[in-house]
Structure formats: C-alpha cells, structure tokens
Scaffold this motif. Structure first.
Motif, PDB file in Angstrom:
ATOM      1  N   PHE A   2      -7.102  -7.569  -0.461  1.00  0.00           N
ATOM      2  CA  PHE A   2      -8.043  -7.601   0.644  1.00  0.00           C
ATOM      3  C   PHE A   2      -9.411  -7.246   0.078  1.00  0.00           C
ATOM      4  CE2 PHE A   2     -10.311  -5.825   4.243  1.00  0.00           C
ATOM      5  CZ  PHE A   2     -10.030  -6.748   5.232  1.00  0.00           C
ATOM      6  N   CYS A  23     -11.304   3.980  -1.935  1.00  0.00           N
ATOM      7  CA  CYS A  23     -12.760   3.987  -1.860  1.00  0.00           C
ATOM      8  C   CYS A  23     -13.248   2.539  -1.924  1.00  0.00           C
ATOM      9  CB  CYS A  23     -13.316   4.807  -3.021  1.00  0.00           C
ATOM     10  SG  CYS A  23     -15.094   4.972  -3.008  1.00  0.00           S
ATOM     11  N   ARG A  24     -14.027   2.148  -0.947  1.00  0.00           N
ATOM     12  CA  ARG A  24     -14.473   0.758  -0.831  1.00  0.00           C
ATOM     13  C   ARG A  24     -15.177   0.291  -2.107  1.00  0.00           C
ATOM     14  NH1 ARG A  24     -19.024  -1.916   2.745  1.00  0.00           N
ATOM     15  NH2 ARG A  24     -17.966  -3.864   3.215  1.00  0.00           N
ATOM     16  N   ASP A  68       0.804  -1.225   0.000  1.00  0.00           N
ATOM     17  CA  ASP A  68       0.000   0.000   0.000  1.00  0.00           C
ATOM     18  C   ASP A  68       0.833   1.270   0.000  1.00  0.00           C
ATOM     19  OD1 ASP A  68      -2.108  -1.722   0.057  1.00  0.00           O
ATOM     20  OD2 ASP A  68      -2.705  -1.265   2.109  1.00  0.00           O
ATOM     21  N   ARG A  69       1.855   1.335   0.794  1.00  0.00           N
ATOM     22  CA  ARG A  69       2.631   2.577   0.876  1.00  0.00           C
ATOM     23  C   ARG A  69       3.471   2.827  -0.368  1.00  0.00           C
ATOM     24  NH1 ARG A  69       7.076   1.767   5.471  1.00  0.00           N
ATOM     25  NH2 ARG A  69       7.442   3.887   4.856  1.00  0.00           N
ATOM     26  N   THR A 112     -10.404  -0.639  -0.974  1.00  0.00           N
ATOM     27  CA  THR A 112     -11.008  -0.873   0.334  1.00  0.00           C
ATOM     28  C   THR A 112     -11.171   0.456   1.054  1.00  0.00           C
ATOM     29  OG1 THR A 112      -8.909  -1.093   1.535  1.00  0.00           O
ATOM     30  CG2 THR A 112      -9.808  -3.100   0.520  1.00  0.00           C
ATOM     31  N   SER A 113     -11.936   0.431   2.118  1.00  0.00           N
ATOM     32  CA  SER A 113     -12.087   1.643   2.915  1.00  0.00           C
ATOM     33  C   SER A 113     -10.786   1.970   3.644  1.00  0.00           C
ATOM     34  CB  SER A 113     -13.242   1.492   3.903  1.00  0.00           C
ATOM     35  OG  SER A 113     -13.079   0.328   4.679  1.00  0.00           O
ATOM     36  N   TRP A 114      -9.852   1.044   3.697  1.00  0.00           N
ATOM     37  CA  TRP A 114      -8.560   1.290   4.320  1.00  0.00           C
ATOM     38  C   TRP A 114      -7.613   2.036   3.401  1.00  0.00           C
ATOM     39  CZ3 TRP A 114      -6.790  -3.860   7.006  1.00  0.00           C
ATOM     40  CH2 TRP A 114      -7.773  -4.270   7.886  1.00  0.00           C
ATOM     41  N   PHE A 115      -7.833   1.907   2.092  1.00  0.00           N
ATOM     42  CA  PHE A 115      -6.878   2.464   1.139  1.00  0.00           C
ATOM     43  C   PHE A 115      -7.620   2.855  -0.122  1.00  0.00           C
ATOM     44  CE2 PHE A 115      -3.340   1.968  -1.990  1.00  0.00           C
ATOM     45  CZ  PHE A 115      -2.451   2.857  -1.431  1.00  0.00           C
ATOM     46  N   SER A 141      -2.266  -6.129  -1.199  1.00  0.00           N
ATOM     47  CA  SER A 141      -2.703  -4.744  -1.297  1.00  0.00           C
ATOM     48  C   SER A 141      -4.103  -4.589  -0.730  1.00  0.00           C
ATOM     49  CB  SER A 141      -2.701  -4.294  -2.756  1.00  0.00           C
ATOM     50  OG  SER A 141      -3.216  -2.991  -2.840  1.00  0.00           O
ATOM     51  N   HIS A 142      -4.371  -3.399  -0.251  1.00  0.00           N
ATOM     52  CA  HIS A 142      -5.703  -3.036   0.229  1.00  0.00           C
ATOM     53  C   HIS A 142      -6.392  -2.102  -0.764  1.00  0.00           C
ATOM     54  CE1 HIS A 142      -3.694  -4.387   3.903  1.00  0.00           C
ATOM     55  NE2 HIS A 142      -4.896  -4.760   4.283  1.00  0.00           N
ATOM     56  N   GLU A 147     -13.388  -6.547   0.522  1.00  0.00           N
ATOM     57  CA  GLU A 147     -14.432  -6.186   1.483  1.00  0.00           C
ATOM     58  C   GLU A 147     -15.830  -6.317   0.896  1.00  0.00           C
ATOM     59  OE1 GLU A 147     -12.781  -2.615   4.244  1.00  0.00           O
ATOM     60  OE2 GLU A 147     -13.420  -2.035   2.251  1.00  0.00           O
TER      61      GLU A 147
END
Length: 197
Positions: free
Chosen positions: A96, A69-70, A31-32, A64-67, A60-61, A98
């Motif tokens: 990941f 837009c879900r 992600d970063r 997602t709402s973590w990274f 990777s996320h 969701e």
C-alpha cells in the motif's frame, strides 16, 4: 490451505474460497504477521496456500501511517515479507503506497517491490537489492548499507545526531540525486528528535 490458527482466517474461509471462480486473485494481508519488519512466529509452514484454483497475493501496509511510519524505508522488511510469501506459495506481493516516489524511502520501497522475486533477484535477497539497485542510487554499496542502518535509528534517538553528522559530511561527495536522497533521510531522522530552544 491457510488455516485459522496460523493466519487468522475464520473457520468458514475455506468454504468461501471454494466458491470463488477459478483463477481469481485472492489478496491476503500480512501486517499482523510482521513485527518491526520481522516475520512473527505465527506465520509457519502451515500457512502455505494452494495455487490449484486461485492466485494469491500477499499485501502489506509497511511504511504507511497505518502500520509504522509513513514513507519510511522498508526494503529489509519487504525482503522478509517477499521471502516468506515465496516460501508459502504466494504468486505476488503488493504494498500500500501513500507517498510519492520523490521521497527516497518510498522510491526505494517501490523499487524493492519491483525487484524482489523477479528475474534479477528471485530469492528476494536484501543484499542483492542493495548492490544492484540501492548502491547506484545512494552513492555506492557502503552508502546503501549505511542508509538502511541510519533509517533504523528511530527507536535509538540518542544515535541520530551522530548519524546526521555522517550524512551531512558525505553530501559534497555525492551526485545531486544521491545527495537529495540522503537529505530526505536526514530530514526524516531529524523529525524524530525533540525540538530544542
């Protein structure tokens, strides 16, 4: 081996990895190293992993709402991630998830995850994915390219109303499942617009 300066692992990581049993899968989070789906300059050739003792999975996320837009469409970003992972010696990528695959963005993301790096698309080529997988699901190759282009309009909200008109105009000519996917995109885009009186 991955170094601290490049992939952000701590100085003790190499020693810790050496203690892992041979053949285990090690999961890395990318992600970063992604910004708006592009690979950040900090991911360089020095970030190549060794497959001598372990297997490596890049996670990777995206979408997602973590990274981000879900549930958003991330097939182009995933192509970048898969290409960089392949070039860096990773054995696999993971995402990941969701959202149900009934949501068109998640459905296409999951299909891209299955496609990139596989026998039909070994170089994780976005255009190959759009042609082989996206086009049949979205009404043709031009539609698939438009779907991706429209999915990227969130930061350009002034362009969303015209995109919505284009989407609504094409719905009658599409097969029901393709139209459902386009309706999903229209609803997602409309959610980024301010509510009127």
């Amino acid at each position: 081996m991955v170094r601290v300066k490049i992939c952000g692992i701590t100085s003790w990581a190499d020693a810790a990895l050496a203690k892992f049993p041979h053949g285990v899968f090690i999961q890395w989070v990318a992600d970063r190293f992604m910004k708006n789906g592009s690979i950040a300059p900090s991911w360089t050739a020095g970030g190549r992993v060794s497959g001598a003792n372990h297997r490596h999975v890049m996670r990777s996320h995206l979408a997602t709402s973590w990274f981000g837009c879900r549930g958003e469409l991330a097939v182009d970003w995933m192509a970048n991630l898969a290409q960089q992972s392949i070039a860096s010696g990773f054995d696999a990528v993971s995402l990941f998830g969701e959202v149900s695959p009934f949501d068109a963005g998640a459905e296409l993301n999951y299909l891209a995850l299955a496609d990139y790096g596989g026998a039909g698309n070994p170089k994780a080529d976005l255009d190959v994915f759009l042609r082989r997988v996206g086009a049949p699901l979205l009404g043709g190759l031009d539609h698939a390219r438009d779907f991706l282009r429209f999915a990227r309009l969130r930061p350009n909200q002034e362009q969303i109303p015209a995109a919505l008109m284009s989407i609504y105009g094409r719905l009658p000519s599409l097969a029901p499942d393709a139209a459902r996917r386009w309706c999903w995109l229209a609803n997602q885009l409309a959610s980024f617009l301010p509510m009127g009186p």
